[in-house]
Design a protein around this motif. Structure first.
Motif, mmCIF file in Angstrom:
data_model
loop_
_atom_site.group_PDB
_atom_site.id
_atom_site.type_symbol
_atom_site.label_atom_id
_atom_site.label_comp_id
_atom_site.label_asym_id
_atom_site.label_seq_id
_atom_site.Cartn_x
_atom_site.Cartn_y
_atom_site.Cartn_z
ATOM 1 N N TYR A 192 52.863 106.588 -23.706
ATOM 2 C CA TYR A 192 53.520 107.330 -22.631
ATOM 3 C C TYR A 192 53.058 106.795 -21.275
ATOM 4 N N CYS A 193 51.746 106.718 -21.084
ATOM 5 C CA CYS A 193 51.209 106.243 -19.805
ATOM 6 C C CYS A 193 51.620 104.794 -19.534
ATOM 7 N N LEU A 194 51.515 103.953 -20.553
ATOM 8 C CA LEU A 194 51.885 102.549 -20.378
ATOM 9 C C LEU A 194 53.342 102.406 -19.977
ATOM 10 N N SER A 195 54.213 103.249 -20.522
ATOM 11 C CA SER A 195 55.643 103.140 -20.207
ATOM 12 C C SER A 195 55.894 103.370 -18.723
ATOM 13 N N TYR A 196 55.165 104.321 -18.115
ATOM 14 C CA TYR A 196 55.380 104.603 -16.697
ATOM 15 C C TYR A 196 54.699 103.580 -15.799
ATOM 16 N N VAL A 197 53.582 103.028 -16.261
ATOM 17 C CA VAL A 197 52.943 101.949 -15.507
ATOM 18 C C VAL A 197 53.865 100.729 -15.482
ATOM 19 N N LEU A 198 54.411 100.356 -16.640
ATOM 20 C CA LEU A 198 55.317 99.205 -16.698
ATOM 21 C C LEU A 198 56.608 99.458 -15.931
ATOM 22 N N ARG A 199 57.109 100.675 -16.019
ATOM 23 C CA ARG A 199 58.311 101.040 -15.257
ATOM 24 C C ARG A 199 58.118 100.758 -13.772
ATOM 25 N N ASP A 200 56.922 101.074 -13.285
ATOM 26 C CA ASP A 200 56.621 100.860 -11.870
ATOM 27 C C ASP A 200 56.386 99.383 -11.563
ATOM 28 N N LEU A 201 55.550 98.726 -12.369
ATOM 29 C CA LEU A 201 55.194 97.334 -12.084
ATOM 30 C C LEU A 201 56.377 96.388 -12.253
ATOM 31 N N GLN A 202 57.305 96.738 -13.141
ATOM 32 C CA GLN A 202 58.471 95.895 -13.380
ATOM 33 C C GLN A 202 59.653 96.272 -12.477
ATOM 34 N N TYR A 203 59.422 97.219 -11.586
ATOM 35 C CA TYR A 203 60.436 97.613 -10.589
ATOM 36 C C TYR A 203 61.755 98.056 -11.223
ATOM 37 N N HIS A 204 61.664 98.854 -12.275
ATOM 38 C CA HIS A 204 62.886 99.320 -12.941
ATOM 39 C C HIS A 204 63.811 100.056 -11.973
ATOM 40 N N HIS A 205 63.238 100.952 -11.201
ATOM 41 C CA HIS A 205 64.054 101.750 -10.280
ATOM 42 C C HIS A 205 64.749 100.855 -9.259
ATOM 43 N N TYR A 206 64.026 99.882 -8.745
ATOM 44 C CA TYR A 206 64.585 98.946 -7.747
ATOM 45 C C TYR A 206 65.765 98.170 -8.321
ATOM 46 N N PHE A 207 65.568 97.591 -9.510
ATOM 47 C CA PHE A 207 66.628 96.761 -10.092
ATOM 48 C C PHE A 207 67.820 97.592 -10.545
ATOM 49 N N GLU A 208 67.570 98.821 -10.984
ATOM 50 C CA GLU A 208 68.692 99.695 -11.335
ATOM 51 C C GLU A 208 69.545 99.981 -10.103
ATOM 52 N N GLY A 209 68.877 100.178 -8.969
ATOM 53 C CA GLY A 209 69.614 100.413 -7.721
ATOM 54 C C GLY A 209 70.413 99.191 -7.295
ATOM 55 N N LYS A 210 69.807 98.014 -7.431
ATOM 56 C CA LYS A 210 70.510 96.788 -7.040
ATOM 57 C C LYS A 210 71.701 96.516 -7.951
ATOM 58 N N GLN A 211 71.561 96.880 -9.214
ATOM 59 C CA GLN A 211 72.689 96.711 -10.132
ATOM 60 C C GLN A 211 73.865 97.588 -9.711
ATOM 61 N N ARG A 212 73.561 98.819 -9.344
ATOM 62 C CA ARG A 212 74.638 99.710 -8.879
ATOM 63 C C ARG A 212 75.307 99.169 -7.617
ATOM 64 N N GLU A 213 74.513 98.492 -6.777
ATOM 65 C CA GLU A 213 75.052 97.914 -5.535
ATOM 66 C C GLU A 213 75.697 96.542 -5.761
ATOM 67 N N LYS A 214 75.551 96.029 -7.006
ATOM 68 C CA LYS A 214 76.049 94.690 -7.353
ATOM 69 C C LYS A 214 75.430 93.621 -6.469
ATOM 70 N N LYS A 215 74.121 93.739 -6.272
ATOM 71 C CA LYS A 215 73.384 92.793 -5.443
ATOM 72 C C LYS A 215 72.352 92.051 -6.281
ATOM 73 N N TRP A 216 72.336 90.729 -6.118
ATOM 74 C CA TRP A 216 71.358 89.865 -6.783
ATOM 75 C C TRP A 216 70.168 89.744 -5.837
ATOM 76 N N ALA A 217 69.112 90.506 -6.112
ATOM 77 C CA ALA A 217 67.995 90.590 -5.167
ATOM 78 C C ALA A 217 66.671 90.445 -5.918
ATOM 79 N N PRO A 218 66.228 89.192 -6.173
ATOM 80 C CA PRO A 218 64.991 88.964 -6.933
ATOM 81 C C PRO A 218 63.765 89.607 -6.281
#
Length: 310
Positions: A101-127
């Protein structure tokens, strides 16, 4: 200790029969919490369940076994020291479940899941380059079975893992273990604070304004007990960015009321106390192992020190 009559709070006869040995010298009685009578409690040498039943008392018992890892609901009953009753708790896959459980939220943060999900919705390629666990400093409050398992997982991925406990006794998988009274220095270095603490007199509201004042933008995960956190102090720490964000699997009031402002914050993730769900079959297996140890006068690793609360 001779255990003859075992009262199980819950209709779990089928599940018990699947694991009980073919021959057993104990008599079992299975009843729902609200149906347990004074006669049942007088009959029993041992009580097994997730919580004390209505009218629960210790006077006639020799042993109480909690199907949960936490036992604070049992310790609210008076008389443990007076009657010298054995209290044990369930130890099974909680450590692995909570670690994942803890590892999943640490990885979620370090891998920028929220950021990339937002960019996908915006259809923006933003490494954006993800961070790595090996570069993180993690301070785990509570160095028992669950805390140690979490330390093992994170240290295996290269993180620097510190522990905090009442005793400060060194444990495997921790770079260092400090006493709770001197945890401020470690907390100031933390990228992540993870609490696996039980609820005791010492841990009640341990995470208060003074504690959060030591942090420098750490993320905070609570998988221990809700009452270890002063929620108003946590909100203030989030507002001041002393805490970057929080993951709360346990809260002061459960279920969390719909009127709570915690639901609406973007910097808090709330889950409904699911980081270590008790699997009944595992809990029964742990109980039967404990019963066997009592019968053979073997060491009981899941015995609770009722003075410490864990």
């Amino acid at each position: 200790m001779n255990i003859h009559n075992i009262l199980v709070a819950g209709s779990y006869e089928k599940e018990f029969q699947e694991q009980l040995p073919a021959e057993t010298s104990q008599s079992f009685r299975f009843k729902q919490d609200n149906d347990i009578t004074e006669e049942d409690l007088s009959w029993a040498d041992a009580y097994v369940g997730f919580k004390p039943c209505r009218g629960f008392r210790l006077a006639d018992l020799k042993w109480v076994h909690s199907f949960n890892a936490g036992v604070n609901n049992y310790l609210e009953i008076d008389g443990w020291k007076e009657y010298e009753i054995l209290l044990t708790r369930t130890v099974c896959s909680f450590g692995q479940r909570i670690s994942e459980y803890c590892l999943s939220y640490v990885l979620r943060d370090l891998q920028y899941h929220h950021y990339f999900e937002g960019k996908q919705r915006e259809k923006k390629w933003a490494p954006k380059t993800p961070q790595m666990v090996k570069d993180q400093t993690i301070v785990i409050f509570g160095t028992g079975e669950i805390g140690q398992e979490a330390a093992k997982v994170f240290s295996s991925l290269g993180a620097t893992v510190y522990g905090v406990s009442q005793s400060g006794r060194q444990k495997e998988y921790f770079h260092k273990v400090a006493k709770t009274s001197s945890a401020g220095t470690l907390a100031a270095q933390a990228d992540w604070i993870i609490s696996t603490l039980p609820l005791t007199k010492e841990t009640n509201k341990l995470f208060d304004r003074t504690f959060f004042s030591h942090l420098n933008g750490a993320a905070f995960i609570n998988v221990g007990r809700g009452h270890t956190v002063d929620e108003q102090a946590l909100i203030e720490a989030l507002n001041s960015r002393k805490v970057r964000f929080a993951v709360l699997d346990v809260l002061e009031t459960e279920p969390l009321p719909e009127t709570s402002g915690l639901w609406e914050r973007d910097d808090i993730v709330i889950t409904p106390h699911i980081s270590a769900v008790t699997e009944l079959n595992e809990a029964i297996a742990c109980f039967l192992d404990t019963l066997k140890r009592i019968k053979n006068n073997d060491a009981i690793p899941n015995r609770v020190d009722v003075m410490k609360g864990y």
